[in-house]
Design an enzyme around this catalytic site. Structure first.
Site, PDB file in Angstrom:
ATOM      1  N   SER A   1      24.651  20.101   1.729  1.00 22.90           N
ATOM      2  CA  SER A   1      26.105  20.134   1.631  1.00 22.90           C
ATOM      3  C   SER A   1      26.529  20.024   0.174  1.00 22.90           C
ATOM      4  O   SER A   1      25.832  19.401  -0.637  1.00 22.90           O
ATOM      5  CB  SER A   1      26.719  18.967   2.418  1.00 22.90           C
ATOM      6  OG  SER A   1      28.111  18.880   2.203  1.00 22.90           O
TER       7      SER A   1
ATOM      8  N   ALA B   1      24.932  10.466   0.814  1.00 20.96           N
ATOM      9  CA  ALA B   1      23.561  10.012   0.581  1.00 20.96           C
ATOM     10  C   ALA B   1      22.569  10.818   1.407  1.00 20.96           C
ATOM     11  O   ALA B   1      21.492  11.200   0.919  1.00 20.96           O
ATOM     12  CB  ALA B   1      23.444   8.525   0.916  1.00 20.96           C
TER      13      ALA B   1
ATOM     14  N   LYS C   1      22.848  13.897   2.572  1.00 20.62           N
ATOM     15  CA  LYS C   1      22.735  15.291   2.139  1.00 20.62           C
ATOM     16  C   LYS C   1      22.069  15.405   0.769  1.00 20.62           C
ATOM     17  O   LYS C   1      21.357  16.390   0.496  1.00 20.62           O
ATOM     18  CB  LYS C   1      24.113  15.947   2.139  1.00 20.62           C
ATOM     19  CG  LYS C   1      24.696  16.135   3.538  1.00 20.62           C
ATOM     20  CD  LYS C   1      23.784  16.978   4.420  1.00 20.62           C
ATOM     21  CE  LYS C   1      24.413  17.295   5.769  1.00 20.62           C
ATOM     22  NZ  LYS C   1      23.556  18.171   6.598  1.00 20.62           N
TER      23      LYS C   1
ATOM     24  N   TYR D   1      27.208   9.990   4.411  1.00 16.26           N
ATOM     25  CA  TYR D   1      26.976  11.433   4.539  1.00 16.26           C
ATOM     26  C   TYR D   1      26.498  12.011   3.207  1.00 16.26           C
ATOM     27  O   TYR D   1      25.542  12.802   3.165  1.00 16.26           O
ATOM     28  CB  TYR D   1      28.267  12.117   4.988  1.00 16.26           C
ATOM     29  CG  TYR D   1      28.158  13.612   5.175  1.00 16.26           C
ATOM     30  CD1 TYR D   1      27.548  14.151   6.305  1.00 16.26           C
ATOM     31  CD2 TYR D   1      28.672  14.491   4.229  1.00 16.26           C
ATOM     32  CE1 TYR D   1      27.455  15.519   6.494  1.00 16.26           C
ATOM     33  CE2 TYR D   1      28.582  15.863   4.394  1.00 16.26           C
ATOM     34  CZ  TYR D   1      27.981  16.370   5.532  1.00 16.26           C
ATOM     35  OH  TYR D   1      27.888  17.743   5.696  1.00 16.26           O
TER      36      TYR D   1
END
Length: 243
Positions: A134, A148, A150, A146
């Site tokens: 992402s 961390a 990705k 999130y």
């Protein structure tokens, strides 16, 4: 492709994963869509009827190694693994609980590691692994867990690519920006509109636009590319949006 290749897609029944399944089937792959949502898997298979049975649905948990292994063993070849399953809850940093942090890491990072590892154990030279990371890996507010997870996906992708290059297995990542999926549609209409307005194009990406990039890395013609992360975000990650 002269010989039909087989691709596996986790999170394959919705959003980017679903669009990827349909795009790879269009490209001639036999595609195994793996997802834990039974109704969505059944609907995908119905919608893909025009592909003459090239799309197969499997209901499974992406972190269930035994189940993933059995699905891979049910096919005669493993050419491509697309790790697209993920969750994206939003919470302020000081409100994220330990359990919430662990849950996101488990699905978004362990849920890449397990299917990727099981796939490469069965791949021959020329195999490809594509992870979905992402743009959020660059940072963001309101979803540190999130971010961390990705960022971890990108690091894992590079590590896999370095270890597997001698086996001629390519590993790359697609880093989408704001994309119009069920996850983002869970936002309020005002939040969705505000986030869309921040994109260079003034809109989110369509799942199909991300799937087209995944299909690029899935092609045998791009197997010399490995260890790369391709940001598919309309240019927002470039910065400098001011006039």
């Amino acid at each position: 492709m002269n010989i039909q290749q087989t691709a596996f897609v986790t999170g394959g029944a919705s959003g980017i994963g679903r669009a990827t399944v349909l795009r790879l089937a269009e490209d001639g792959f036999r595609v195994i869509a793996m997802d834990r949502n039974t109704a969505a898997v059944e609907q995908l298979v119905k919608d893909a009827a025009a592909f003459d049975g090239r799309v197969v649905g499997c209901v499974t948990d992406v972190c269930d190694r035994k189940a993933i292994s059995a699905i891979l063993d049910s096919e005669s070849r493993v050419d491509v693994m697309v790790c697209a399953a993920g969750i994206g809850p939003s919470h302020p940093f000081d409100e994220i609980t330990d359990d919430e942090f662990r849950s996101v890491l488990e699905v978004n990072l362990l849920g890449v590691f397990i299917p990727a590892q099981e796939a490469v154990r069965r791949m021959k030279p020329g195999g490809r692994v594509i992870t979905v990371s992402s743009r959020a890996a660059l940072g963001g507010t309101g979803f540190a867990h999130y971010v961390a997870s990705k960022a971890g996906v990108i690091g894992l992708t590079r590590a896999m690519a370095m270890e597997l290059r001698q086996k001629k297995i390519a590993v790359n990542s697609i880093a989408p920006g704001f994309t119009d999926t069920g996850l983002t549609r869970a936002m309020s209409p005002d939040q969705h509109a505000a986030a869309s307005a921040l994109e260079p194009a003034g809109r989110p990406a369509a799942p199909e636009e991300i799937a087209n990039s995944i299909a690029f890395f899935a092609s045998p013609r791009t197997s010399f590319i490995t260890g790369q992360t391709l940001f598919v975000d309309g240019g927002k990650s470039l910065g400098g949006l001011g006039l």
